[in-house]
Motif scaffolding. Structure first.
Motif, mmCIF file in Angstrom:
data_model
loop_
_atom_site.group_PDB
_atom_site.id
_atom_site.type_symbol
_atom_site.label_atom_id
_atom_site.label_comp_id
_atom_site.label_asym_id
_atom_site.label_seq_id
_atom_site.Cartn_x
_atom_site.Cartn_y
_atom_site.Cartn_z
ATOM 1 N N ARG A 28 0.854 -1.196 0.000
ATOM 2 C CA ARG A 28 0.000 0.000 0.000
ATOM 3 C C ARG A 28 0.887 1.242 0.000
ATOM 4 N NH1 ARG A 28 -5.012 -0.930 -0.254
ATOM 5 N NH2 ARG A 28 -5.820 -2.959 0.346
ATOM 6 N N SER A 29 0.887 1.936 -1.114
ATOM 7 C CA SER A 29 1.757 3.088 -1.315
ATOM 8 C C SER A 29 1.180 4.335 -0.650
ATOM 9 C CB SER A 29 1.934 3.344 -2.815
ATOM 10 O OG SER A 29 2.558 4.578 -3.040
ATOM 11 N N THR A 30 1.976 4.955 0.208
ATOM 12 C CA THR A 30 1.529 6.211 0.815
ATOM 13 C C THR A 30 1.468 7.315 -0.231
ATOM 14 O OG1 THR A 30 3.793 6.768 1.472
ATOM 15 C CG2 THR A 30 2.441 5.612 3.094
ATOM 16 N N MET A 31 2.339 7.248 -1.236
ATOM 17 C CA MET A 31 2.350 8.257 -2.302
ATOM 18 C C MET A 31 1.118 8.148 -3.210
ATOM 19 S SD MET A 31 5.044 10.018 -1.713
ATOM 20 C CE MET A 31 5.224 10.930 -3.222
ATOM 21 N N LEU A 32 0.444 6.992 -3.187
ATOM 22 C CA LEU A 32 -0.729 6.777 -4.038
ATOM 23 C C LEU A 32 -1.990 6.574 -3.201
ATOM 24 C CD1 LEU A 32 0.836 4.415 -6.732
ATOM 25 C CD2 LEU A 32 0.482 6.892 -6.845
ATOM 26 N N ASN A 33 -2.031 7.240 -2.053
ATOM 27 C CA ASN A 33 -3.221 7.196 -1.203
ATOM 28 C C ASN A 33 -3.605 5.764 -0.823
ATOM 29 O OD1 ASN A 33 -5.143 8.603 0.259
ATOM 30 N ND2 ASN A 33 -6.673 8.445 -1.367
ATOM 31 N N GLN A 34 -2.593 4.967 -0.495
ATOM 32 C CA GLN A 34 -2.739 3.575 -0.058
ATOM 33 C C GLN A 34 -3.119 2.601 -1.185
ATOM 34 O OE1 GLN A 34 -1.696 2.738 3.107
ATOM 35 N NE2 GLN A 34 -1.155 4.901 3.076
ATOM 36 N N ALA A 35 -3.073 3.048 -2.423
ATOM 37 C CA ALA A 35 -3.339 2.142 -3.549
ATOM 38 C C ALA A 35 -2.144 1.209 -3.727
ATOM 39 C CB ALA A 35 -3.581 2.934 -4.828
ATOM 40 N N THR A 36 -2.404 0.067 -4.346
ATOM 41 C CA THR A 36 -1.355 -0.919 -4.597
ATOM 42 C C THR A 36 -1.069 -1.019 -6.083
ATOM 43 O OG1 THR A 36 -2.861 -2.798 -4.906
ATOM 44 C CG2 THR A 36 -2.206 -2.289 -2.625
ATOM 45 N N ILE A 37 0.075 -1.574 -6.401
ATOM 46 C CA ILE A 37 0.379 -1.866 -7.805
ATOM 47 C C ILE A 37 -0.684 -2.802 -8.349
ATOM 48 C CG2 ILE A 37 2.014 -3.064 -9.328
ATOM 49 C CD1 ILE A 37 4.271 -1.871 -7.563
ATOM 50 N N GLY A 38 -1.075 -3.772 -7.560
ATOM 51 C CA GLY A 38 -2.108 -4.727 -7.989
ATOM 52 C C GLY A 38 -3.413 -4.058 -8.371
ATOM 53 N N GLN A 39 -3.797 -3.021 -7.646
ATOM 54 C CA GLN A 39 -5.033 -2.319 -7.987
ATOM 55 C C GLN A 39 -4.921 -1.619 -9.340
ATOM 56 O OE1 GLN A 39 -5.237 -0.032 -4.337
ATOM 57 N NE2 GLN A 39 -6.949 -1.271 -3.587
ATOM 58 N N HIS A 40 -3.761 -1.051 -9.615
ATOM 59 C CA HIS A 40 -3.563 -0.386 -10.902
ATOM 60 C C HIS A 40 -3.507 -1.409 -12.039
ATOM 61 C CE1 HIS A 40 -3.204 3.753 -9.609
ATOM 62 N NE2 HIS A 40 -2.567 3.298 -8.533
ATOM 63 N N MET A 128 0.576 2.921 -15.479
ATOM 64 C CA MET A 128 1.968 2.497 -15.332
ATOM 65 C C MET A 128 2.816 3.623 -14.746
ATOM 66 S SD MET A 128 2.081 0.244 -18.806
ATOM 67 C CE MET A 128 3.833 -0.053 -18.854
ATOM 68 N N ALA A 129 2.492 4.863 -15.070
ATOM 69 C CA ALA A 129 3.195 5.998 -14.465
ATOM 70 C C ALA A 129 2.939 6.026 -12.960
ATOM 71 C CB ALA A 129 2.753 7.307 -15.113
ATOM 72 N N LEU A 130 1.722 5.730 -12.553
ATOM 73 C CA LEU A 130 1.410 5.675 -11.126
ATOM 74 C C LEU A 130 2.121 4.496 -10.464
ATOM 75 C CD1 LEU A 130 -2.361 6.605 -11.365
ATOM 76 C CD2 LEU A 130 -0.511 8.019 -10.439
ATOM 77 N N ILE A 131 2.178 3.372 -11.156
ATOM 78 C CA ILE A 131 2.911 2.211 -10.641
ATOM 79 C C ILE A 131 4.374 2.583 -10.419
ATOM 80 C CG2 ILE A 131 3.808 -0.069 -11.306
ATOM 81 C CD1 ILE A 131 1.000 -0.559 -12.615
ATOM 82 N N ARG A 132 4.911 3.362 -11.338
ATOM 83 C CA ARG A 132 6.310 3.788 -11.226
ATOM 84 C C ARG A 132 6.542 4.595 -9.936
ATOM 85 N NH1 ARG A 132 9.795 4.920 -16.163
ATOM 86 N NH2 ARG A 132 11.765 5.466 -15.211
ATOM 87 N N VAL A 133 5.555 5.377 -9.533
ATOM 88 C CA VAL A 133 5.641 6.130 -8.279
ATOM 89 C C VAL A 133 5.746 5.157 -7.102
ATOM 90 C CG1 VAL A 133 4.385 7.680 -6.715
ATOM 91 C CG2 VAL A 133 4.447 8.165 -9.174
ATOM 92 N N ALA A 134 4.910 4.123 -7.103
ATOM 93 C CA ALA A 134 4.966 3.123 -6.024
ATOM 94 C C ALA A 134 6.309 2.409 -6.016
ATOM 95 C CB ALA A 134 3.824 2.121 -6.179
ATOM 96 N N LEU A 135 6.844 2.112 -7.194
ATOM 97 C CA LEU A 135 8.156 1.461 -7.273
ATOM 98 C C LEU A 135 9.243 2.355 -6.680
ATOM 99 C CD1 LEU A 135 7.932 -0.064 -10.863
ATOM 100 C CD2 LEU A 135 7.797 -1.309 -8.685
ATOM 101 N N LYS A 136 9.180 3.647 -6.970
ATOM 102 C CA LYS A 136 10.168 4.590 -6.417
ATOM 103 C C LYS A 136 10.053 4.639 -4.895
ATOM 104 C CE LYS A 136 10.871 7.575 -10.359
ATOM 105 N NZ LYS A 136 12.189 8.117 -10.585
ATOM 106 N N GLU A 137 8.823 4.642 -4.408
ATOM 107 C CA GLU A 137 8.618 4.655 -2.958
ATOM 108 C C GLU A 137 9.247 3.424 -2.306
ATOM 109 O OE1 GLU A 137 4.931 4.341 0.171
ATOM 110 O OE2 GLU A 137 4.567 5.389 -1.715
#
Length: 164
Positions: A28-40, A128-137
């Motif tokens: 759960r990415s804090t940068m994506l409001n607790q969204a996950t890569i799986g959700q994207h 995928m751009a949002l997923i990239r944010v989670a990866l950076k986090e």
């Protein structure tokens, strides 16, 4: 070719999923409001599925997708679906009706299969751009430089680089 662009995006997602651990997929990415890569990933998969399933009827309504949590919670299930999607994309051009839900009600607009393939490609790029944010986090540097970058942006950067 338009369909090839979507296939490339799906291949990039597949490649990423092969590199992730299950706990990274559901982190759960804090940068994506607790969204996950799986959700994207689920969102991308379900929109492509929705288009492919609606093809025969000729009416696409992206809002009626399943929202199957197995996709967002199981990296292996998502990989299986991604592998199956390539054939579903290879359908001939066809006029379709698109159901659009707005604040002013439901509307039906004319569209074409290849137009919706293009929409799905751009939509996948956005997620995928949002997923990239989670990866950076998570400090995971495991995707190629153009992962989550729109094709137009890539071409623009190449043009600028060529001028230098």
């Amino acid at each position: 070719m338009i369909k090839q662009s979507l296939k490339e995006q799906l291949n990039s997602l597949e490649g990423l999923l092969h590199q992730l651990k299950d706990e990274e997929y559901t982190y759960r990415s804090t940068m994506l409001n607790q969204a996950t890569i799986g959700q994207h990933v689920r969102h991308v998969i379900e929109l492509v599925q929705c288009l492919a399933q609606a093809y025969e009827q000729g009416v696409v309504d992206y809002d009626t997708r399943k929202r199957d949590q197995r996709i967002e919670n199981s990296r292996n299930f998502a990989l299986q679906l991604l592998a199956e999607m390539h054939q579903a994309i290879d359908l001939p051009e066809k006029e379709l009706k698109l159901v659009v839900n707005t604040g002013n009600g439901v509307h039906i607009v004319n569209t074409w299969y290849n137009r919706e393939i293009f929409y799905n490609t751009e939509h996948a790029t956005h997620h995928m751009a949002l997923i990239r944010v989670a990866l950076k986090e998570m400090q995971l540097n495991i995707v190629h430089d153009n992962f989550g970058i729109a094709y137009g942006t890539i071409r623009h950067k190449e043009k600028i680089s060529a001028q230098v």
